[in-house]
Design an enzyme around this catalytic site. Structure first.
Site, short mmCIF file in Angstrom:
data_model
loop_
_atom_site.label_atom_id
_atom_site.label_comp_id
_atom_site.label_asym_id
_atom_site.label_seq_id
_atom_site.Cartn_x
_atom_site.Cartn_y
_atom_site.Cartn_z
N ILE A 96 -40.10 -1.62 57.64
CA ILE A 96 -39.80 0.67 57.48
C ILE A 96 -38.78 1.12 58.46
O ILE A 96 -38.50 0.07 59.29
CB ILE A 96 -41.39 0.94 57.77
CG1 ILE A 96 -42.31 0.52 56.47
CG2 ILE A 96 -40.98 2.35 58.12
CD1 ILE A 96 -43.68 1.49 57.06
N GLY A 151 -43.22 -4.22 56.22
CA GLY A 151 -43.49 -3.82 53.81
C GLY A 151 -42.71 -5.33 53.38
O GLY A 151 -42.72 -4.91 52.02
N ASP A 154 -45.36 -6.91 52.52
CA ASP A 154 -46.08 -6.13 51.71
C ASP A 154 -45.24 -6.66 49.83
O ASP A 154 -46.23 -6.40 48.63
CB ASP A 154 -46.63 -4.70 51.39
CG ASP A 154 -46.93 -4.33 52.59
OD1 ASP A 154 -47.93 -4.17 52.84
OD2 ASP A 154 -46.77 -3.81 53.89
N GLU A 174 -46.89 -4.79 61.36
CA GLU A 174 -47.90 -3.38 61.33
C GLU A 174 -48.87 -2.68 62.99
O GLU A 174 -48.96 -2.47 63.15
CB GLU A 174 -48.30 -3.09 60.32
CG GLU A 174 -47.85 -2.93 59.35
CD GLU A 174 -46.85 -3.82 58.47
OE1 GLU A 174 -46.64 -3.44 57.56
OE2 GLU A 174 -47.64 -4.76 58.73
N ASP A 182 -50.67 -0.72 55.17
CA ASP A 182 -51.08 -0.16 54.29
C ASP A 182 -51.05 -0.04 52.81
O ASP A 182 -51.10 0.73 51.90
CB ASP A 182 -52.21 1.11 54.62
CG ASP A 182 -50.22 2.71 55.27
OD1 ASP A 182 -49.28 1.25 54.80
OD2 ASP A 182 -50.25 2.97 55.73
#
Length: 305
Positions: A96, A151, A154, A174, A182
């Site tokens: 991110i 991310g 993810d 994170e 999340d």
């Protein structure tokens, strides 16, 4: 595109000549996007490249919506049978873009409940940016070099096949920035690598996992010496997938994901319902004839899907 493919075999993985992959990066984002570069390096193959190299491919606000738009288009594109995802520049992604996303985490007064509902909508939007990859019926091969942070994990856990370079490393970052992951890692990573203890360790300590451990744990299936070799391997793997019946390939992906999230009995029932129509495809006859004639599936002309 190189006119000649030189086949090299490294650790049982077939690689095309390395010059074959040099056109896979356009050098600039595709006009429709600011964070992605999309190209077709070979017939039926789409290459999606994270393209903010000056920012280490950090995921800004535009990225999240562009991913949804891109993979929604790919899902409905009859010309595409398989996707390769990679990152431009020195690393796959730094995760991110905290500077760009800072405003998302700021609240200027207002009702707590309404702030919370708004935050929930934002989180759901970002989750969709990677769920759209998993929901895409075309198989997605992701090729990771250098850092894959936050991310990035993810993203890759939503892909179907994961490859990396020897210098790659992965980090569920994170907790280091004060939040629980999340947008997919905590839900998908346990099903990817199988060891709940290792998942807990990675997510709770934010330590780095390097290529050899990623291979041993099952996060990636192959490790390559460098990015060029990896992209060659990814392209050749994509060619093999694209050469098979799209009815069979896409049906296989859909059912693998369904079975992952359901019991064996439910998966078998879904499979029977799926194949009650798919077994009537012309692709079965074409594939069977080619097999009896000792021909590769890649020699068959399958209709678009």
């Amino acid at each position: 595109m190189a006119n000649t493919i030189l086949m090299l075999q490294t650790k049982s993985v077939w690689l095309p000549g390395l010059s074959a992959v040099r056109t896979m990066s356009s050098g600039d984002p595709t006009p429709a996007y600011t964070t992605l570069s999309v190209s077709q390096p070979a017939t039926s193959i789409t290459h999606v490249e994270l393209h903010r190299p000056e920012k280490r491919n950090a995921m800004n606000k535009a990225f999240w919506s562009e991913m949804v738009e891109c993979f929604t288009q790919i899902s409905g594109d009859p010309e595409c049978r398989v996707v390769v995802v990679s990152g431009a520049g020195k690393v796959f992604t730094a995760g991110i873009d905290l500077m760009d996303m800072a405003s998302v985490f700021q609240h200027e007064g207002g009702d707590v409940a309404r702030n919370a509902w708004n935050m929930r909508r934002i989180i759901a939007k970002y989750q969709e940016s990677f769920t759209v990859i998993e929901r895409c019926p075309k198989p997605v091969v992701v090729a990771v070099h250098g850092a894959c942070i936050g991310g990035g994990v993810d993203l890759i856990t939503a892909c179907d096949i994961r490859l990396c370079t020897q210098d790659a490393w992965f980090q569920v970052k994170e907790v280091d920035i004060g939040l629980a992951a999340d947008v997919g890692t905590l839900q998908r990573l346990p099903k990817v690598i199988g060891s709940r203890s290792l998942v807990n360790e990675l997510a709770l300590t934010a330590r780095k996992m390097y290529a050899d451990e990623a291979k041993d744990s099952g996060l990636v299936s192959h490790v390559f010496p460098d990015k060029e070799a990896m992209m060659a391997g990814a392209l050749e793997m994509a060619r093999e997938i694209a050469g098979r019946s799209p009815v069979a390939v896409q049906g296989t992906k859909v059912n693998l994901i369904y079975s992952r999230d359901h019991s064996v009995a439910e998966g078998l029932d879904y499979m029977a319902t799926w194949n009650m129509s798919m077994l009537q495809s012309e692709d079965i006859v074409k594939s069977a004839v080619a097999s009896m004639e000792k021909k590769s599936p890649e020699t068959i002309t399958f209709s678009k899907l």
